[in-house]
Every structure is written in structure tokens, then in C-alpha cells.
Write an enzyme that holds these catalytic residues in place. Structure first.
Site, PDB file in Angstrom:
ATOM      1  N   ALA A   1      -7.827   7.544  15.202  1.00 29.26           N
ATOM      2  CA  ALA A   1      -9.075   7.448  14.446  1.00 29.26           C
ATOM      3  C   ALA A   1      -9.408   8.806  13.837  1.00 29.26           C
ATOM      4  O   ALA A   1     -10.004   9.665  14.486  1.00 29.26           O
ATOM      5  CB  ALA A   1     -10.198   6.961  15.356  1.00 29.26           C
TER       6      ALA A   1
ATOM      7  N   SER B   1      -6.000   1.815  11.050  1.00 32.89           N
ATOM      8  CA  SER B   1      -4.918   0.847  11.216  1.00 32.89           C
ATOM      9  C   SER B   1      -4.813   0.425  12.681  1.00 32.89           C
ATOM     10  O   SER B   1      -4.910   1.260  13.576  1.00 32.89           O
ATOM     11  CB  SER B   1      -3.590   1.462  10.758  1.00 32.89           C
ATOM     12  OG  SER B   1      -3.649   1.802   9.389  1.00 32.89           O
TER      13      SER B   1
ATOM     14  N   ALA C   1     -12.794  23.966  11.999  1.00 36.84           N
ATOM     15  CA  ALA C   1     -11.504  23.422  12.430  1.00 36.84           C
ATOM     16  C   ALA C   1     -11.191  23.796  13.878  1.00 36.84           C
ATOM     17  O   ALA C   1     -10.549  23.031  14.603  1.00 36.84           O
ATOM     18  CB  ALA C   1     -10.393  23.923  11.511  1.00 36.84           C
TER      19      ALA C   1
ATOM     20  N   GLU D   1      -3.319  13.924  -4.192  1.00 36.13           N
ATOM     21  CA  GLU D   1      -3.956  15.132  -4.708  1.00 36.13           C
ATOM     22  C   GLU D   1      -3.977  16.237  -3.645  1.00 36.13           C
ATOM     23  O   GLU D   1      -3.727  17.420  -3.945  1.00 36.13           O
ATOM     24  CB  GLU D   1      -5.379  14.815  -5.176  1.00 36.13           C
ATOM     25  CG  GLU D   1      -5.455  13.966  -6.439  1.00 36.13           C
ATOM     26  CD  GLU D   1      -5.106  12.498  -6.203  1.00 36.13           C
ATOM     27  OE1 GLU D   1      -4.774  11.812  -7.182  1.00 36.13           O
ATOM     28  OE2 GLU D   1      -5.153  12.035  -5.030  1.00 36.13           O
TER      29      GLU D   1
ATOM     30  N   GLU E   1       4.308  12.407   9.907  1.00 32.65           N
ATOM     31  CA  GLU E   1       3.672  11.190   9.393  1.00 32.65           C
ATOM     32  C   GLU E   1       3.944  11.025   7.904  1.00 32.65           C
ATOM     33  O   GLU E   1       4.247   9.919   7.426  1.00 32.65           O
ATOM     34  CB  GLU E   1       2.166  11.253   9.641  1.00 32.65           C
ATOM     35  CG  GLU E   1       1.389  10.101   9.016  1.00 32.65           C
ATOM     36  CD  GLU E   1      -0.106  10.188   9.232  1.00 32.65           C
ATOM     37  OE1 GLU E   1      -0.831   9.356   8.647  1.00 32.65           O
ATOM     38  OE2 GLU E   1      -0.563  11.076   9.989  1.00 32.65           O
TER      39      GLU E   1
ATOM     40  N   GLN F   1       6.487  -6.135 -14.243  1.00 35.56           N
ATOM     41  CA  GLN F   1       6.476  -6.444 -15.682  1.00 35.56           C
ATOM     42  C   GLN F   1       7.710  -7.247 -16.074  1.00 35.56           C
ATOM     43  O   GLN F   1       7.620  -8.178 -16.881  1.00 35.56           O
ATOM     44  CB  GLN F   1       6.413  -5.137 -16.481  1.00 35.56           C
ATOM     45  CG  GLN F   1       6.226  -5.321 -17.977  1.00 35.56           C
ATOM     46  CD  GLN F   1       4.823  -5.761 -18.351  1.00 35.56           C
ATOM     47  OE1 GLN F   1       3.909  -5.668 -17.532  1.00 35.56           O
ATOM     48  NE2 GLN F   1       4.639  -6.260 -19.558  1.00 35.56           N
TER      49      GLN F   1
END
Length: 387
Positions: free
Chosen positions: A132, A166, A186, A377, A252, A346
Site C-alpha cells: 500500500a 492491487s 523521506a 514522466e 519492480e 488499427q
């Protein structure tokens, strides 16, 4: 010959590995037939029993050491498993999350007592795992999460909300990213494990209604003064969560890149088969030069994606994969996946927009790959820092 014919890299050319891959394929043929997977899509969730079946077959915790109930193999075997899941279209079975992302946190950062307590049940399928991270106001920006875990006697009280989780409905082993010291940024982030059975104050929200990935259970989670004992702090040291996350995130992101490369291959294979069979204006679609050129481009890009992923996998196995290269793989392969699948849809014409054709579902399912695991990004920001 397959549509994408990339030579097997030397580090994956192993008889035992091929035998494991074949065994996984047979398991999915037997235990995940089309009707069963269709029911998962309808329910928006894989049923719990399938996880236990996979555990009994040795498909969970493949690369977890044997002394903790795992297969004792290395990450190559997980790669082989993930490929079979894609090829067999076992939609919604989140083994890449369970095996490839969450269990490595416990193996790498858990204490000996934590490994012995949790890993055997995670490998058997008695526990299904989730992590989470994301919150309604903090997706890729993990430093600004609002969930807190405050000291309370011999444990912590967790308060906060998570979203886009998930396996959120099914999971009973959840690694929660929380602030144990909100004043430290952090450095105040820690990872705590919530075992949901009888966890007072823990609540699952709705199954989220997604654009794609119908069988994948994705949910909101709520933590209202949830108590966890102190020995559920992963690694037993506060403030290590952000470091733990940063260490495992390249792993990951490479898994996401691998899945993207696989999906691109499958889209090309599916489309080549379709255009060889479908006719328009008196000839097969494959005979039109536009079709040939478009698929030549797709095949080239899909091949390049797989070669780059194989290179990154070799780097990971050798302990050399860094954040920048993993970010390159994640962003470029998922962009390429989406571009290829769009072209392939397509070429299917109107039928491509029908859910009964695999390419339509692939189009919906693939879109999120450019967002989760850190948006593309953010990947570019991480790469730019190395310039």
C-alpha cells in the site's frame, strides 16, 4: 517460427529453467481454463482457492530460499513464470506482484524472525500479499504520503487511506508505507506489515472500476487507528522505509518493462495471424503494403524492447541494474507496448474495438503500464538526474 524471434540469452538457456516453464504452462492449462478466467473478469477478482493451488504447485515464492518455504531458485524462474502467465492469458493472477515485488521486500529487509513467520505462508498461498503505497493525494510522490504510524505502547497505530492497491480485496498481508516521524520527510518513512485477519480498524473500500485489467482486484484501503505490534515493522528500524522502497523499485520497474515487452510480442503475433486470415478488397490484409510496413515497424520495436529487457535482466542477475537503466526500460518499453498495440488494433479494423477479440482487451489493459510503478514522466526525471 514465432513472430518475435529473439535468441535465448545465455543466462536464460538452462534445461531446468525450461522444465519449470513447461510445468507452469501445464498448470495454467489445467487450472486456468478460459471459462475460469472469464469468471474472474466478471467478478473483478481471482478467487482465493487459485492462490492455494498455485502455492501447492510451487509457483509462489519461486525465488524465496528453501528454508523459508520457497523454491530456492533465482529470479530467472520468476521471469519464466511471468512469461507463461502472459502467454496463457491468466488475467488477474498477480504473481508478478506477489513473487516479484513484495516477497523480495521480506527476503531483503525482514529480520530472521519475520522471514520465518511470514514467508512460508506467502509461499503456500495461505497469505496473499499487497503493498500500500499510493494515496488519493500522493501517487508517485512517496515522500508526501499522509498515512501515519504512531508509537503506542508495544506497537504502532496506523491512520490513513490508500488507493489503487492491487490485490486490495484479497490480500491479508499488506506492507503499508507510513510516516513514523512526519517531521523528517523521506527519513521518517517506514514499512509496516498489517495482517488483516482480526485487524480492528482496517477496512477495504470498493473494488475500483478500471478502464482495463478486469480480473485484477484493485481497491481502496482504510486504516482507522489500526494497531500493529512493533515486530511488524519491516527490518525493526524506523525511518528505513524510503531506502527500502528505492532499493526495490528498480526491480519492480524491470518487471513492468518485461510485461510490456511480452505484451508487445503477443500483440504482433495476434495481429499477424489476423491479417493473414482477414480479407478486404479481394485480398488478404497481409498483402497490402501498408499492413506489411506497419507490422515490420512493430516487429522491429518489439524485438528491440525484448533485447533491452533481456540485457537489463542480465544486469539485475549480476547485481548491476541501477535506477536509471530500470527507469529507461520501464518508460520506453511501456510507451512502445502502447504504441504497438494501438497500431495492431488499427489493423484489426472495427473488430479490434470488440472485447471478444484479444487485441481490444490488450488495448485497455496496457494503458495503465505507463502510470503504475511510477509514471513515465517520473522515470524521465530519474534518468535526467544522471545526465
Amino acid at each position: 517460427m514465432p513472430a518475435i524471434d529473439v535468441p535465448t540469452p545465455a543466462f536464460m538457456d538452462d534445461e531446468s529453467l525450461r522444465a519449470f516453464s513447461d510445468s507452469a504452462a501445464r498448470f495454467f492449462d489445467q487450472h486456468a481454463p478460459v471459462k475460469r478466467v472469464a469468471k474472474w473478469r466478471e467478478d473483478k477478482q481471482v478467487e482465493r482457492e487459485f492462490w492455494r493451488e498455485a502455492g501447492q504447485a510451487g509457483l509462489l515464492g519461486v525465488s524465496v530460499p528453501e528454508e523459508y518455504g520457497g523454491g530456492g531458485a533465482d529470479f530467472r524462474y520468476d521471469v519464466a513464470l511471468f512469461e507463461q502467465i502472459s502467454r496463457k492469458d491468466v488475467d488477474g493472477f498477480a504473481a508478478s506482484l506477489h513473487n516479484g515485488i513484495i516477497l523480495p521486500y521480506v527476503v531483503a529487509h525482514g529480520t530472521e524472525e519475520q522471514k520465518k513467520r511470514w514467508l512460508p505462508r506467502l509461499c503456500s498461498g495461505d497469505l496473499v500479499a499487497a503493498i500500500a503505497m499510493s494515496e488519493p493525494g500522493a501517487g508517485s510522490d512517496l515522500q508526501n504520503i499522509k498515512t501515519t504510524a504512531k508509537k503506542d505502547g508495544n506497537g504502532y497505530r496506523i491512520n490513513g487511506q490508500k488507493t489503487f492497491i492491487s490485490s486490495g480485496q484479497l490480500a491479508d498481508f499488506i506492507i503499508v508505507v507510513a510516516k513514523t516521524d512526519p517531521t523528517q520527510g523521506a527519513k521518517g518513512v517506514s514499512l509496516l506489515v498489517v495482517e488483516t485477519e482480526e485487524a480492528e480498524g482496517f477496512r477495504r473500500g470498493r473494488k475500483l472500476d478500471k478502464v482495463g485489467q478486469d480480473a485484477a482486484d484493485t481497491s481502496e484501503l482504510f486504516f482507522d487507528d489500526v494497531f500493529v505490534p512493533a515486530d511488524n515493522l519491516l527490518g525493526m528500524e524506523e525511518g528505513q522505509g524510503f531506502k527500502q522502497l528505492m532499493k526495490e523499485l528498480p526491480h519492480e520497474r524491470l518487471i513492468i518493462a518485461l510485461q510490456a515487452a511480452l505484451n508487445a510480442e503477443l500483440a504482433v503475433e495476434e495481429t499477424i495471424a489476423y491479417v493473414k486470415d482477414r480479407k478486404a478488397f479481394g485480398q488478404r490484409l497481409i498483402e497490402f503494403q501498408n499492413t506489411q510496413f506497419k507490422l515490420a515497424e512493430c516487429k522491429t520495436e518489439a524485438t528491440l524492447a525484448r533485447v533491452f529487457v533481456n540485457h537489463c535482466l542480465e544486469e539485475l542477475m549480476a547485481g548491476r541494474l541501477d535506477t536509471a537503466k530500470a527507469s529507461m526500460a520501464k518508460y520506453w518499453c511501456t510507451d512502445t507496448e502502447n504504441r504497438i498495440i494501438d497500431v495492431c488494433l488499427q489493423l484489426h479494423g472495427g473488430y479490434g474495438y470488440m472485447n471478444e477479440y484479444p487485441i481490444g482487451r490488450m488495448f485497455r489493459d496496457s494503458r495503465v503500464s505507463r502510470i503504475y510503478g511510477g509514471s513515465n514522466e517520473i522515470m524521465k526525471v530519474l534518468i535526467a538526474r544522471t545526465l
